[in-house]
Write a protein that holds these residues in place. Structure first.
Motif, PDB file in Angstrom:
ATOM      1  N   ALA A 156     -46.751 -43.752 121.195  1.00 25.65           N
ATOM      2  CA  ALA A 156     -47.243 -42.431 121.614  1.00 25.65           C
ATOM      3  C   ALA A 156     -47.384 -42.474 123.066  1.00 25.65           C
ATOM      4  CB  ALA A 156     -48.305 -41.659 121.072  1.00 25.65           C
ATOM      5  N   ASP A 157     -47.969 -43.342 124.053  1.00 31.50           N
ATOM      6  CA  ASP A 157     -48.429 -43.429 125.230  1.00 31.50           C
ATOM      7  C   ASP A 157     -46.614 -43.686 126.181  1.00 31.50           C
ATOM      8  OD1 ASP A 157     -51.084 -43.078 124.728  1.00 31.50           O
ATOM      9  OD2 ASP A 157     -51.522 -45.357 125.221  1.00 31.50           O
ATOM     10  N   GLU A 158     -46.064 -44.434 125.425  1.00 33.75           N
ATOM     11  CA  GLU A 158     -44.892 -44.613 126.017  1.00 33.75           C
ATOM     12  C   GLU A 158     -43.778 -43.374 125.934  1.00 33.75           C
ATOM     13  OE1 GLU A 158     -43.607 -49.152 125.099  1.00 33.75           O
ATOM     14  OE2 GLU A 158     -45.022 -48.279 123.849  1.00 33.75           O
ATOM     15  N   ILE A 159     -43.855 -42.778 124.773  1.00 30.12           N
ATOM     16  CA  ILE A 159     -43.169 -41.517 124.495  1.00 30.12           C
ATOM     17  C   ILE A 159     -43.702 -40.475 125.687  1.00 30.12           C
ATOM     18  CG2 ILE A 159     -42.649 -39.631 122.946  1.00 30.12           C
ATOM     19  CD1 ILE A 159     -42.480 -41.568 120.936  1.00 30.12           C
ATOM     20  N   LEU A 191     -42.422 -35.993 115.370  1.00 28.07           N
ATOM     21  CA  LEU A 191     -42.186 -36.401 116.636  1.00 28.07           C
ATOM     22  C   LEU A 191     -42.928 -35.252 117.662  1.00 28.07           C
ATOM     23  CD1 LEU A 191     -40.933 -38.071 118.691  1.00 28.07           C
ATOM     24  CD2 LEU A 191     -38.801 -36.831 118.504  1.00 28.07           C
ATOM     25  N   GLU A 192     -42.811 -34.043 117.367  1.00 29.04           N
ATOM     26  CA  GLU A 192     -43.561 -33.084 118.304  1.00 29.04           C
ATOM     27  C   GLU A 192     -45.084 -33.348 118.156  1.00 29.04           C
ATOM     28  OE1 GLU A 192     -40.196 -29.163 117.731  1.00 29.04           O
ATOM     29  OE2 GLU A 192     -41.807 -29.562 116.447  1.00 29.04           O
ATOM     30  N   SER A 193     -45.699 -33.733 117.128  1.00 26.66           N
ATOM     31  CA  SER A 193     -46.956 -34.022 117.001  1.00 26.66           C
ATOM     32  C   SER A 193     -47.461 -35.324 117.989  1.00 26.66           C
ATOM     33  CB  SER A 193     -47.551 -34.109 115.464  1.00 26.66           C
ATOM     34  OG  SER A 193     -47.039 -35.665 115.172  1.00 26.66           O
ATOM     35  N   VAL A 194     -46.377 -36.352 118.237  1.00 25.15           N
ATOM     36  CA  VAL A 194     -46.642 -37.366 118.971  1.00 25.15           C
ATOM     37  C   VAL A 194     -46.496 -36.821 120.561  1.00 25.15           C
ATOM     38  CG1 VAL A 194     -45.793 -39.541 119.770  1.00 25.15           C
ATOM     39  CG2 VAL A 194     -46.172 -38.932 117.307  1.00 25.15           C
TER      40      VAL A 194
END
Length: 349
Positions: A156-159, A191-194
């Motif tokens: 999540a941090d990288e995204i 993906l949107e939640s992340v």
């Protein structure tokens, strides 16, 4: 007369644009894809429909007066490997003299963030040198699903960093998503939640696609654009067009509310799994396709996987960036092209 009506006025152009031949194919390949060799439209190197559109009033414009655009994309299939694969790749890199990658493969057994495929920062640094940005499409699969390699929550941090720097995060739909609305929506929401914001761009894994059904599902799922529509087994213009377009459903006689930015070139098509060209022949073909898109003021979509960012693959990718940069192309993400096209091109036709 609207451009869609002009296309309809020419039967051969209309057949190619709508890809009527894909509605009831004789057979599909092992991934249920329509293969290029079944098409009666043999010349994939010439964007016949785009030429017709330009000749009949299409006048696309791009940011800062640039003549054409490059849609840069990356499918993030894998970001880690098991112990044996890492050991093999480490040894192979050492033999080639790439000691940096050799050490990264070795240490990634202890620290997954060190794996060479987890190279999002490097991708952005390379593209930034050429004033470019891109779209990175992430799988949003769960353990046990086919081709599961990573959990998006764990990166999540990288995204978030990718998005914060101005690159796009899109969805790379899993094997079963291209014809399953529930699965498509489920992956989009994950993906949107992340990411913490809406995901508007899509490409399906293995380029699985069903004409026109996948477009209809993408529209219903809330995507704004897709970049799946291209052949896996041959580079070129699948329906003769090198411009973004709204697909037309021949079953409903209606335009579908999704923008297709068609795929033209994939790394594995040229150099690995399908055409298997050597470096020089692959570049000759790539240059020809880029020049054609420039000629018709279109958009060329490039797919380069994150695990194709070393050796001759990285050299080839940088050659594309350099060539397009020297031609003063607009080199950016699918989201930027989608937003620009919808606002500045489509509304003027």
């Amino acid at each position: 007369m609207a451009l869609i009506d002009k296309l309809r006025a020419e039967p051969e152009i209309w057949e190619l644009f709508t890809k009527r031949e894909e509605y009831n194919p004789l057979f599909l390949d092992q991934y249920e894809r329509f293969p290029y060799y079944l098409s009666k439209h043999a010349n994939l190197m010439e964007p016949t429909v785009s030429k017709y559109l330009i000749d009949n009033g299409l006048n696309p414009a791009y940011p800062d007066g640039k003549k054409f655009a490059v849609c840069l994309t990356h499918d993030i299939d894998v970001i880690k490997q098991g112990f044996r694969n890492c050991a093999f790749e480490s040894a192979k890199s050492a033999v080639k003299g790439n000691y940096r990658n050799s050490m990264r493969y070795a240490f990634s057994v202890l620290n997954k963030k060190r794996h060479p495929f987890r190279n999002f920062e490097e991708i952005m640094e390379i593209e930034d040198k050429y004033g470019a940005k891109s779209s990175l499409y992430f799988l949003a699969l769960r353990p046990g699903e086919r081709d599961f390699n990573y959990n998006v929550e764990e990166i999540a941090d990288e995204i978030g960093e990718i998005s914060d720097k101005g690159w796009e995060v899109g969805l790379h739909g899993g094997h079963g998503s291209y014809d399953n609305l529930e699965k498509m929506v489920q992956e989009k929401k994950l993906l949107e939640s992340v990411l913490g914001k809406e995901v508007i761009g899509y490409r399906n894994h293995y380029l699985r696609f069903k004409t026109p059904d996948t477009w209809e599902l993408l529209s219903k799922a809330g995507f704004k654009y897709d970049t799946t529509f291209g052949y896996a087994n041959c580079a070129g213009f699948r329906n003769g067009i090198c411009h973004p377009f709204k697909p037309f459903n021949l079953n409903t006689s209606k335009e579908i509310d999704i923008l297709e930015i068609p795929l033209v070139i994939m790394d594995r098509t040229l150099l690995m799994d399908y055409m298997r060209l050597d470096f020089e022949k692959a570049w000759e073909l790539t240059k020809q396709l880029i020049d054609r898109v420039e000629q018709y003021r279109g958009v060329i979509t490039i797919l380069w996987h994150n695990n194709s960012m070393d050796g001759i693959f990285l050299k080839f990718y940088e050659k594309i960036l350099k060539y397009c940069s020297e031609k003063n192309a607009c080199i950016t993400s699918g989201a930027e092209i989608c937003n620009w096209w919808e606002k500045n091109v489509r509304d003027t036709n």
